[in-house]
Enzyme design. Structure first.
Site, short mmCIF file in Angstrom:
data_model
loop_
_atom_site.label_atom_id
_atom_site.label_comp_id
_atom_site.label_asym_id
_atom_site.label_seq_id
_atom_site.Cartn_x
_atom_site.Cartn_y
_atom_site.Cartn_z
N HIS A 238 0.83 -1.21 0.00
CA HIS A 238 0.00 0.00 0.00
C HIS A 238 0.86 1.26 0.00
O HIS A 238 2.10 1.20 0.06
CB HIS A 238 -0.93 -0.01 1.22
CG HIS A 238 -0.22 -0.15 2.54
ND1 HIS A 238 0.29 0.91 3.22
CD2 HIS A 238 0.06 -1.26 3.29
CE1 HIS A 238 0.85 0.49 4.36
NE2 HIS A 238 0.73 -0.83 4.41
N CYS B 46 2.13 -3.02 6.69
CA CYS B 46 2.73 -4.17 6.00
C CYS B 46 3.89 -3.69 5.14
O CYS B 46 4.96 -3.42 5.65
CB CYS B 46 1.66 -4.87 5.17
SG CYS B 46 0.40 -5.75 6.13
#
Length: 255
Positions: free
Chosen positions: A181, A197
């Site tokens: 992301h 993440c």
């Protein structure tokens, strides 16, 4: 008067041997030579410039203190995965999109705690533009003051931790909870951080999103040999986050 480094190099090319005598700096009025620190290449400044046509217009990223290796660039690929594969090298803070002819598009990444908890193969099962972010139960338990308010989901926007795009990774039919992301914290690229993440510059996740399709294979590597020294947390960021600097804690590893 100082001239730009690139303009000076152009002029110097026509001056022959005279150029090396003054290439290291500009002459001040006192006669002393002042060192000139080159700024970011205009190519990268344009790459990370504003994107006003987004749903939430993105500002330019200040890349003045970013090491050039973390900018998006095409490189020779040193492994053997087939073209079209995303390879995440958490140790060296790089994400590769493998291309034909032994090349890859390489992106700098920041690696969150969740990004260190998965290793192996997955696939892109979902893509989202300006996604909603929902913290996991473990994230809420770990940081309730910060995350509990978003248990029902944080709306998309410039402050959303997922940024303008997200790729959701599944192992077969199982959601790995692993995401690639964007980020509202561009200073974190090149670092291992405490949440999230795999994060890219917002301009980079937009680029990657456009290049990959559903079912793109993903390989996550956790223990690749170090290619470069790991990036240290900038002192200005350390002060803002009040990160203690202890001799028994490596400040490069996690904040």
């Amino acid at each position: 008067m100082c001239v730009s480094r690139r303009r000076f190099l152009f002029q110097a090319a026509s001056m022959g041997a005279v150029a090396p005598l003054v290439l290291s700096g500009c002459m001040s009025s006192t006669g002393a030579i002042e060192a000139v620190k080159p700024g970011p290449d205009p190519y990268f400044l344009a790459m990370y410039g504003p994107q006003p046509n987004e749903r939430f217009p993105l500002p330019a990223i200040d890349i003045s203190n970013v090491e050039e290796r973390f900018f998006r660039q095409q490189v020779r690929y040193h492994r053997s995965e087939r073209p079209g594969t995303i390879v995440v090298d958490t140790q060296n803070r790089f994400l590769y999109l493998v291309q034909e002819g032994g090349m890859a598009m390489r992106y700098g990444i920041g690696v969150g705690r969740a990004g260190l908890e998965f290793e192996g193969e997955a696939r892109v099962a979902r893509k989202a533009q300006w996604p909603t972010w929902t913290p996991t139960a473990a994230m809420i338990e770990r940081e309730p003051a910060r995350n509990a308010q978003w248990a029902g989901g944080m709306p998309p926007g410039l402050e959303n931790p997922l940024g303008p795009r997200a790729l959701y990774l599944f192992d077969g039919g199982r959601d790995t909870l692993y995401r690639i992301h964007g980020t509202s914290e561009p200073w974190s690229i090149g670092l291992a951080v405490s949440s999230g993440c795999i994060r890219l510059f917002n301009q980079d996740i937009i680029d990657l999103y456009a290049r990959v399709a559903i079912d793109t294979p993903v390989l996550v590597l956790q223990n690749e040999p170090l290619m470069f020294p790991q990036r240290e947390v900038p002192e200005s960021i350390r002060r803002q986050l009040e990160i203690p600097q202890r001799q028994d804690q490596n400040p490069m590893i996690e904040i």
